[in-house]
Every structure is written in C-alpha cells, then in structure tokens.
Design a protein around this motif. Structure first.
Motif, PDB file in Angstrom:
ATOM      1  N   VAL A   1      -4.766   1.555  -7.392  1.00 33.83           N
ATOM      2  CA  VAL A   1      -5.763   1.112  -6.617  1.00 33.83           C
ATOM      3  C   VAL A   1      -7.072   1.621  -6.941  1.00 33.83           C
ATOM      4  O   VAL A   1      -7.922   0.786  -7.653  1.00 33.83           O
ATOM      5  CB  VAL A   1      -5.712   0.724  -5.345  1.00 33.83           C
TER       6      VAL A   1
ATOM      7  N   GLN B   1      -2.467  -5.227   3.569  1.00 32.40           N
ATOM      8  CA  GLN B   1      -1.490  -3.817   4.095  1.00 32.40           C
ATOM      9  C   GLN B   1      -0.494  -4.043   5.360  1.00 32.40           C
ATOM     10  O   GLN B   1      -1.034  -4.766   6.320  1.00 32.40           O
ATOM     11  CB  GLN B   1      -2.121  -3.294   3.929  1.00 32.40           C
TER      12      GLN B   1
ATOM     13  N   VAL C   1      -7.262  -5.471  -0.902  1.00 31.07           N
ATOM     14  CA  VAL C   1      -6.077  -4.911  -0.434  1.00 31.07           C
ATOM     15  C   VAL C   1      -5.218  -5.709   0.833  1.00 31.07           C
ATOM     16  O   VAL C   1      -5.640  -5.333   2.032  1.00 31.07           O
ATOM     17  CB  VAL C   1      -5.739  -3.311  -0.124  1.00 31.07           C
TER      18      VAL C   1
ATOM     19  N   THR D   1       1.347  -0.891   0.093  1.00 29.90           N
ATOM     20  CA  THR D   1       0.238  -0.410   0.453  1.00 29.90           C
ATOM     21  C   THR D   1       0.971   1.181  -0.367  1.00 29.90           C
ATOM     22  O   THR D   1       0.694   2.489   0.540  1.00 29.90           O
ATOM     23  CB  THR D   1      -1.134   0.044   1.642  1.00 29.90           C
TER      24      THR D   1
ATOM     25  N   LEU E   1      -9.729  -4.786   3.269  1.00 27.20           N
ATOM     26  CA  LEU E   1      -8.467  -4.399   3.664  1.00 27.20           C
ATOM     27  C   LEU E   1      -7.682  -5.030   4.849  1.00 27.20           C
ATOM     28  O   LEU E   1      -8.796  -5.339   5.488  1.00 27.20           O
ATOM     29  CB  LEU E   1      -8.920  -2.284   3.971  1.00 27.20           C
TER      30      LEU E   1
ATOM     31  N   LEU F   1     -11.226   2.385  -0.536  1.00 28.56           N
ATOM     32  CA  LEU F   1     -10.796   1.193  -0.089  1.00 28.56           C
ATOM     33  C   LEU F   1     -12.866   0.861   0.782  1.00 28.56           C
ATOM     34  O   LEU F   1     -13.049  -0.038   1.717  1.00 28.56           O
ATOM     35  CB  LEU F   1     -10.545   1.435   1.302  1.00 28.56           C
TER      36      LEU F   1
ATOM     37  N   ALA G   1       0.434   1.569  -4.999  1.00 34.23           N
ATOM     38  CA  ALA G   1      -0.444   1.345  -5.136  1.00 34.23           C
ATOM     39  C   ALA G   1      -1.923   2.741  -4.720  1.00 34.23           C
ATOM     40  O   ALA G   1      -2.784   2.220  -5.169  1.00 34.23           O
ATOM     41  CB  ALA G   1      -0.737   0.275  -3.686  1.00 34.23           C
ATOM     42  N   ILE G   2      -1.483   3.380  -4.074  1.00 31.47           N
ATOM     43  CA  ILE G   2      -2.159   4.359  -3.515  1.00 31.47           C
ATOM     44  C   ILE G   2      -3.131   5.083  -5.697  1.00 31.47           C
ATOM     45  O   ILE G   2      -3.982   5.773  -5.071  1.00 31.47           O
ATOM     46  CB  ILE G   2      -2.296   5.371  -2.463  1.00 31.47           C
TER      47      ILE G   2
ATOM     48  N   TYR H   1      -7.661   7.464  -3.164  1.00 29.09           N
ATOM     49  CA  TYR H   1      -7.532   5.442  -2.045  1.00 29.09           C
ATOM     50  C   TYR H   1      -8.264   5.068  -1.459  1.00 29.09           C
ATOM     51  O   TYR H   1      -9.099   4.437  -1.067  1.00 29.09           O
ATOM     52  CB  TYR H   1      -5.614   5.844  -2.614  1.00 29.09           C
TER      53      TYR H   1
END
Length: 486
Positions: A186, A200, A198, A178, A306, A299, A182-183, A295
């Motif tokens: 995603v 993390q 995801v 992350t 997550l 989520l 990724a941010i 981002y």
C-alpha cells in the motif's frame, strides 16, 4: 515409464531446499525435487509485489549453516532473499536435483512395494520410498468468497500473483485486505494512483519496524570478524524466543507490547476518527502482529479512503459495501492471504487402504511433531500443522524438520523394503499435548488463519524453537509401527 527414487521432495522453497541439503549431507543423492514453477523460491519467488520483504531480521531469516554477509538491510527485501536462496541451492548442489514445471497431482502409498506412487499433472509417474511434501502453509493464494467476484470488468489480481503489466499510475485502485502483504505494498502504490480505497475487515496491531541499511562498515565487520554475525543472529534469536513465549505463555508482558503499538498509532495517525478505525478490538498477538513505518502514514493521505463496512458484492465497476455505497474503481488488488487451512491441496493423497488424507484431517490438519500422519507411512511433512511461529524465524523450524526427516530416510535406506507408520497413540498424545498448551495461548482469543472452523489452532507451535529442535533431534522408532513388504 515410472521413475524410481529414494526420496521425492515436493516444492523448492526454503523447506524443500533445506531438506535436499540434509539428504546430500547424509550421503543420499538419489532424490528428486519436483517444483511446479519454472524456478525455485517458493513464496519468495511468487510474492514479488512492490515492497515485498520479511518481518524477521535477515541475520535470523537464513540457514544456520549458511550465514550471509551480503544482506542489504536488517529486514531483507524479496529480491535479496530470493537471491540468497538461489545462491545457497547452487552452492550445495540442490539445483541439479530439481525438475521444474512438474506439479504433483496425486500420491498413493503402495504397501506391496513400500513405495509412494506420485503422479504429476502432465502424466509422469514416480515411485519413491520417502514422500516429502514441502509446499508449506502459505503457498496457495486465497480469494475472498464475495458474490460477483468474477463480474468486475477492470483488472484484478492477488498480491501473491502481482500483475506487473498493470500500470497503476493515475488509476482508481481498491485494496481488499489489510494483512502482512497489504501493509507493505500500500505505501508503495499510494503515491502513484489517483485514488486508493482500502477495505479493512479488522484492524491490525502494527509495531515500528527497526530497519536500517547494512552499509559497507557492517559488511566489513562481518567479513573480518565472522563471530559478529553469529552474535548478531544469536541476539535476534533470543529476542524471538522471548516473543514466542509471550504469545504462548507469558501473557503478562502483553500490555508492554500493546502500549508500544498504541503509541506508534498515535504518533503516525493524528486524526482521532481514522485512529479509531485502526484500533484493534482483540488481544494483541491473537492475529499476526505486523511491522511497518510507512503503512499508517500512507492511510492519512488525502487520496486514500479507509473503508470498514463489509463488502457485500463485487460489481462490474467496483465494490458495493453493506451501507449501500458503490465504490467505483479501475483495479482491484486482493491482499487476502493464503489457503493455510488446506494443507497439501490440491494434491490428492491416499495412504494405507487407499484412505484419503482429507478423511484423516476431517476436523483439521494434525501430525506427530507436525511431520508424520498415522496411516500414511513414509510421508514426512515440511512446515506441517502446528509448526508455524507467532514470533521468530520459520527457517529454524524447517532445519529441525529436515534433520529429523533425514534421520528417518537414512533408516529406510538401511532397511530396504520397510516403512515407518507413526502409531496413532503417539500422534494422539502429541496432539492432545499441543492443543492443550494452545488453549492457554493468545491464539484462541479471536478468529484468524491460525484456527479452523472447528476452533482448532492448526497452524502454530506453542513453544520455543529450542524445544522443537530438541524434540525433533532424532527419530524415536518406538513411536512407529515398522511395516515390511509382503
């Protein structure tokens, strides 16, 4: 046949192009740029994942001598940055010096000729006075050391090696990592996939990204009044200098930035349990601070999970976590960063007495000014150890290094048959100063890619870019032992 040249630059990203331009400015045209890929661009060629862009404002993320009045956004995206670098290289005559498809395998200094013998993976050999690696700290994708990583039967790839042939629509997709990449990707892939999981390892501090498009009015003003573009750049540079000092010295400002990140998280993630998972447990700035507006909302979607449990194994059908759960997926994307500690790998480099660079760097990469290493004469690093920034534009640092190296190469041209070997005492004094200052910085407060297994901060510069520019303004020959052929 051995090809002889005055300078050999390895890598055609922002650092390599800046170095080539400086040599041409100094009237040195006898140089070669070796690039392993079929085109220039470095990280901005390789990182073509959806949403790839810069978190430094575009007026600052450019060469000081080549302002760009055509940026599409305040925070430029990958295609725009790559196009800028390609235009700049063509305009300044750099592309004629680049040999594409040439990957360096080894380099060894020959004190009998005061030249480096550089060999490529296809067997070509070059003899050069100055050897200038410009491969940077973030050029080699790093995959996590997870058991079974090669056993997965679906598609898998690293974000820096994005598989554009892989259609993610309707797929169950896992994202491992992350970080900064990724941010960005995603939120781009989340609406397309059937399910997104995801994974993390640690939460990130995420700040709002003050982004907007540069419309025709902006471009008109920049064209009509070029000074406005310089003022725009100056404003961002002053703020970046302030941020860099906050990370390295003025840590009493940290609560102000932390409250901003916490407010951003509260506003974008209403669920308290998800918000708890996304709350970092370390001091702001210890790891790279990230910037995103989309981002965190991604989520919160019903199709996104997550997972904060540790991955213990990659299985043929997905990933298994420490709680025993098997997460079955169709595609795995690794957003796990780069091998920043393995500077100059996989090149095999040997200096005086055939000493391997790995021996000199057994406890971590180190170099005087981040540029020269004792026992490796006429080797000059671009984006070397302790020249990364926690805040600000790395291009400013690259320009400083390119000017310093140009001064050194000019000296070598004026005195043929000589070589410059930085004195161990000079490098040691520099390293002790920098590491002492870094001990007082936020970067020693947690584990991150800034530090190695010995606890040394090997990546970051502890001061302002202005200080680095001043200290690299010219080569001080007192810092070097001047050797001669024979």
């Amino acid at each position: 046949m051995t090809i002889r040249t005055t300078a050999l630059i390895v890598g055609a990203g922002f650092g390599g192009v800046a170095m080539a331009i400086e040599l041409r400015r100094a009237g040195i045209h006898d140089f070669i740029v070796l690039e392993k890929a079929p085109s220039l661009g470095g990280v901005w060629r390789d990182n073509s994942y959806p949403g790839a862009g810069c978190d430094v404002p575009s007026p600052l993320y450019s060469y000081s001598f080549e302002h760009n009045g055509r940026w599409l956004r305040r925070y430029a995206e990958q295609p725009d940055i790559l196009a800028y670098l390609e235009r700049t290289a063509r305009k300044h005559g750099v592309t004629d010096h680049i040999r594409f498809g040439h990957e360096v395998a080894s380099a060894e200094f020959d004190d009998r000729t005061a030249r480096w013998r550089v060999r490529t993976t296809d067997g070509q050999e070059f003899a050069t006075v100055a050897f200038i690696p410009a491969t940077g700290q973030l050029s080699r994708p790093a995959y996590p050391a997870i058991p079974g990583i090669d056993s997965f039967r679906g598609r898998s790839f690293h974000s820096a090696e994005w598989d554009h042939e892989c259609d993610l629509a309707g797929k169950r997709v896992a994202v491992v990592g992350t970080g900064a990449s990724a941010i960005q990707f995603v939120p781009q892939i989340q609406p397309k996939v059937a399910r997104l999981t995801v994974f993390q390892r640690s939460a990130q501090y995420i700040m709002p990204k003050r982004d907007h498009a540069y419309d025709r009015w902006y471009h008109w003003v920049f064209r009509q009044l070029p000074v406005t573009q310089k003022l725009d750049r100056l404003g961002f540079w002053l703020y970046a200098e302030f941020a860099q000092e906050c990370l390295s010295r003025w840590r009493f400002f940290t609560p102000l930035f932390r409250r901003q990140a916490e407010k951003h998280l509260r506003e974008q993630v209403p669920d308290p349990e998800l918000r708890r998972k996304l709350t970092p447990d370390y001091e702001l700035g210890c790891k790279r601070v990230l910037f995103s507006n989309d981002y965190l909302p991604a989520l919160t979607r019903s199709t996104v999970d997550l997972v904060t449990d540790r991955i213990t194994e990659v299985t043929p059908t997905g990933l298994r976590t420490a709680d025993g759960t098997d997460h079955e997926v169709d595609v795995i994307i690794y957003g796990t960063g780069f091998a920043a500690q393995d500077l100059l790998a996989p090149m095999k480099i040997h200096g005086l007495g055939h000493r391997p660079l790995g021996d000199a760097w057994s406890e971590g990469a180190r170099a005087h000014l981040g540029i020269t290493v004792p026992g490796f004469p006429n080797m000059f690093l671009m984006y070397g150890p302790n020249t990364n920034l926690g805040g600000g534009s790395i291009i400013h640092m690259l320009e400083s290094q390119a000017r310093y190296i140009r001064d050194a190469v000019t000296t070598l041209v004026e005195y043929p048959g000589r070589y410059l070997d930085v004195r161990p005492a000079a490098e040691r004094a520099w390293d002790e100063e920098i590491q002492g200052r870094l001990q007082r910085s936020v970067w020693t407060r947690c584990r991150s890619w800034y530090r190695n297994e010995h606890g040394r901060v090997v990546a970051n510069w502890p001061g302002r870019t202005y200080e680095y520019r001043r200290r690299t303004r010219r080569v001080n020959l007192d810092d070097f032992r001047v050797g001669a052929v024979g």
